[in-house]
Design a protein around this motif. Structure first.
Motif, mmCIF file in Angstrom:
data_model
loop_
_atom_site.group_PDB
_atom_site.id
_atom_site.type_symbol
_atom_site.label_atom_id
_atom_site.label_comp_id
_atom_site.label_asym_id
_atom_site.label_seq_id
_atom_site.Cartn_x
_atom_site.Cartn_y
_atom_site.Cartn_z
ATOM 1 N N LEU A 231 0.832 -1.203 0.000
ATOM 2 C CA LEU A 231 0.000 0.000 0.000
ATOM 3 C C LEU A 231 0.866 1.253 0.000
ATOM 4 C CD1 LEU A 231 -2.775 1.411 0.253
ATOM 5 C CD2 LEU A 231 -2.538 1.200 2.742
ATOM 6 N N ASP A 232 1.952 1.205 0.762
ATOM 7 C CA ASP A 232 2.845 2.360 0.814
ATOM 8 C C ASP A 232 3.425 2.665 -0.563
ATOM 9 O OD1 ASP A 232 2.428 2.673 3.519
ATOM 10 O OD2 ASP A 232 4.137 1.431 4.090
ATOM 11 N N GLY A 233 3.785 1.614 -1.302
ATOM 12 C CA GLY A 233 4.322 1.809 -2.640
ATOM 13 C C GLY A 233 3.299 2.406 -3.578
ATOM 14 N N PHE A 234 2.079 1.898 -3.496
ATOM 15 C CA PHE A 234 0.999 2.446 -4.323
ATOM 16 C C PHE A 234 0.740 3.898 -3.963
ATOM 17 C CE2 PHE A 234 -3.564 3.456 -4.535
ATOM 18 C CZ PHE A 234 -3.758 3.373 -5.907
ATOM 19 N N ARG A 235 0.750 4.185 -2.670
ATOM 20 C CA ARG A 235 0.471 5.552 -2.219
ATOM 21 C C ARG A 235 1.553 6.516 -2.694
ATOM 22 N NH1 ARG A 235 0.425 7.556 3.986
ATOM 23 N NH2 ARG A 235 -0.436 9.623 3.640
ATOM 24 N N SER A 236 2.811 6.071 -2.665
ATOM 25 C CA SER A 236 3.907 6.924 -3.136
ATOM 26 C C SER A 236 3.770 7.211 -4.616
ATOM 27 C CB SER A 236 5.253 6.245 -2.860
ATOM 28 O OG SER A 236 5.464 6.100 -1.467
ATOM 29 N N ALA A 237 3.423 6.178 -5.386
ATOM 30 C CA ALA A 237 3.247 6.361 -6.828
ATOM 31 C C ALA A 237 2.064 7.282 -7.113
ATOM 32 C CB ALA A 237 3.038 5.005 -7.503
ATOM 33 N N LEU A 238 1.005 7.106 -6.355
ATOM 34 C CA LEU A 238 -0.175 7.948 -6.530
ATOM 35 C C LEU A 238 0.147 9.407 -6.229
ATOM 36 C CD1 LEU A 238 -3.258 8.055 -7.087
ATOM 37 C CD2 LEU A 238 -3.606 7.677 -4.627
ATOM 38 N N GLY A 239 1.027 9.620 -5.242
ATOM 39 C CA GLY A 239 1.397 10.975 -4.860
ATOM 40 C C GLY A 239 2.062 11.760 -5.978
ATOM 41 N N LEU A 240 2.676 11.064 -6.932
ATOM 42 C CA LEU A 240 3.329 11.733 -8.045
ATOM 43 C C LEU A 240 2.320 12.357 -9.003
ATOM 44 C CD1 LEU A 240 6.097 9.094 -8.834
ATOM 45 C CD2 LEU A 240 6.346 11.227 -7.548
ATOM 46 N N VAL A 241 1.142 11.741 -9.103
ATOM 47 C CA VAL A 241 0.135 12.225 -10.057
ATOM 48 C C VAL A 241 -1.058 12.880 -9.366
ATOM 49 C CG1 VAL A 241 0.761 10.565 -11.851
ATOM 50 C CG2 VAL A 241 -0.929 9.924 -10.131
ATOM 51 N N ASN A 242 -1.310 12.509 -8.120
ATOM 52 C CA ASN A 242 -2.468 13.048 -7.397
ATOM 53 C C ASN A 242 -2.140 13.152 -5.909
ATOM 54 O OD1 ASN A 242 -4.983 13.685 -6.278
ATOM 55 N ND2 ASN A 242 -6.099 12.405 -7.731
ATOM 56 N N ALA A 248 -5.168 11.482 1.237
ATOM 57 C CA ALA A 248 -6.436 10.942 1.725
ATOM 58 C C ALA A 248 -6.301 9.490 2.141
ATOM 59 C CB ALA A 248 -7.509 11.081 0.650
ATOM 60 N N LEU A 249 -5.320 8.778 1.575
ATOM 61 C CA LEU A 249 -5.099 7.383 1.957
ATOM 62 C C LEU A 249 -4.436 7.251 3.324
ATOM 63 C CD1 LEU A 249 -3.899 5.691 -1.362
ATOM 64 C CD2 LEU A 249 -5.988 5.200 -0.089
ATOM 65 N N GLY A 250 -4.024 8.386 3.903
ATOM 66 C CA GLY A 250 -3.365 8.334 5.210
ATOM 67 C C GLY A 250 -4.257 7.756 6.287
ATOM 68 N N THR A 251 -5.539 8.125 6.285
ATOM 69 C CA THR A 251 -6.467 7.591 7.279
ATOM 70 C C THR A 251 -6.641 6.092 7.085
ATOM 71 O OG1 THR A 251 -7.645 9.689 7.490
ATOM 72 C CG2 THR A 251 -8.828 7.705 8.161
ATOM 73 N N PHE A 252 -6.772 5.661 5.832
ATOM 74 C CA PHE A 252 -6.919 4.235 5.532
ATOM 75 C C PHE A 252 -5.709 3.451 6.027
ATOM 76 C CE2 PHE A 252 -6.606 0.764 2.198
ATOM 77 C CZ PHE A 252 -7.591 -0.028 2.755
ATOM 78 N N ARG A 253 -4.513 3.996 5.798
ATOM 79 C CA ARG A 253 -3.302 3.300 6.250
ATOM 80 C C ARG A 253 -3.252 3.232 7.778
ATOM 81 N NH1 ARG A 253 1.567 2.762 8.091
ATOM 82 N NH2 ARG A 253 3.192 1.748 6.849
ATOM 83 N N THR A 254 -3.658 4.311 8.426
ATOM 84 C CA THR A 254 -3.695 4.326 9.889
ATOM 85 C C THR A 254 -4.609 3.224 10.417
ATOM 86 O OG1 THR A 254 -3.241 6.698 9.997
ATOM 87 C CG2 THR A 254 -4.329 5.714 11.907
ATOM 88 N N LEU A 255 -5.742 3.048 9.775
ATOM 89 C CA LEU A 255 -6.683 2.007 10.199
ATOM 90 C C LEU A 255 -6.084 0.618 10.018
ATOM 91 C CD1 LEU A 255 -9.949 3.495 8.665
ATOM 92 C CD2 LEU A 255 -9.432 3.256 11.103
ATOM 93 N N LEU A 256 -5.295 0.430 8.966
ATOM 94 C CA LEU A 256 -4.697 -0.880 8.709
ATOM 95 C C LEU A 256 -3.513 -1.174 9.627
ATOM 96 C CD1 LEU A 256 -4.655 -1.013 4.794
ATOM 97 C CD2 LEU A 256 -6.226 -2.184 6.340
#
Length: 291
Positions: A231-242, A248-256
């Motif tokens: 998930l962290d890798g996906f989130r980093s890649a997503l951060g480059l474009v959005n 917004a995925l920070g809350t989801f990661r916190t829950l996991l």
């Protein structure tokens, strides 16, 4: 008159239903694009508005004695999770509201810097406590109703995606129980000006959820368990474009990445205050899945 925000959500809909079953007048704050016909059929007064518009909040609060803030803020923690609730509290004071029930989240006081929704809810909690209004703050663990779509997918495939630690603990609450508690909070003396953790009766490991699904559908679960760094890798890649979506995925990661469960003592306290027996996750799922 009760005002319920987030009235078409999984929790809000159940709150309106519970109030109407008690023949209580309800004003359901909804968006024009939402599905609110069920609420209307149950006799709720429909108020179509936008929680990001202060004038709509002011109008919705007119003639109201009780407010239950049950809307989420995951899409926009600043505007919906924080600002809309602050405005609701201010307008509640002006309207002479007798009791304000705020649906927060378990773990909100742990200082999760990467979770915008948690930060927003914590600041709203503090503002509400200082407002002078009578209040009840409910901090639920995960909603059982959120698992219903996953259960239906499991029924079709037998597959369950579990990201991160299998043994991380949770105590998912029946959304019906949470709705009853929210409604009861305005009249039960033991809930007045209290912060209450709300969870189900069982402390579960996250890997227990697909096992419950397996028992319900008589199927051996296939658990796909990628580590959290995926998930962290996906989130980093997503951060480059959005970047906004990545944050917004920070809350989801916190829950996991953390445990969210109530102790047996906290559950017993709830049951004593509200005179009820908390429903297990498996019982909730069986009721809704018809098995």
């Amino acid at each position: 008159m009760f005002l319920v925000t987030g009235a078409t959500g999984g929790l809000g809909r159940r709150i309106v239903r519970s109030l109407r079953e008690r023949q209580m007048p309800v004003r359901a704050f909804v968006r024009l694009t939402s599905r609110y016909s069920e609420l209307e059929h149950r006799g709720a007064e429909i108020f179509i508005g936008d929680l990001q518009q202060d004038k709509d909040i002011e109008k919705a609060c007119r003639g109201v004695q009780y407010i239950i803030s049950a809307h989420g803020g995951e899409g926009n923690a600043q505007a919906l999770g924080y600002r809309a609730n602050i405005e609701l509290i201010d307008r509640a004071k002006e309207a002479g509201v007798q009791h304000f029930v705020f649906i927060s989240v378990l773990g909100v006081d742990r200082g999760y810097e990467d979770a915008p929704s948690f930060k927003a809810k914590r600041e709203v909690e503090k503002y509400l406590i200082a407002s002078g209004l009578n209040y009840t703050i409910l901090r639920p663990s995960g909603f059982a109703s959120n698992l219903l779509p996953l259960a239906e997918q499991f029924r079709e495939t037998g597959i369950y995606l579990l990201i991160g630690d299998r043994q991380s603990r949770t105590s998912i609450v029946s959304t019906d129980d949470l709705a009853q508690i929210a409604v009861g909070s305005v009249s039960v003396e033991g809930a007045k000006n209290q912060i209450l953790s709300v969870g189900g009766p069982d402390v579960l490991q996250r890997q227990d959820i697909p096992r419950i699904f397996g028992r319900i559908f008589n199927t051996e679960p296939i658990i796909i368990n990628p580590p959290l760094f995926v998930l962290d890798g996906f989130r980093s890649a997503l951060g480059l474009v959005n970047p906004k979506a990545s944050k917004a995925l920070g809350t989801f990661r916190t829950l996991l990445d953390n445990e969210f469960f109530c102790t047996p003592q906290e559950v017993e306290n709830l049951e004593t205050i509200f005179g009820m027996k908390m429903e297990s996750l498996e019982s909730f799922l069986r009721r809704y899945l018809g098995v």
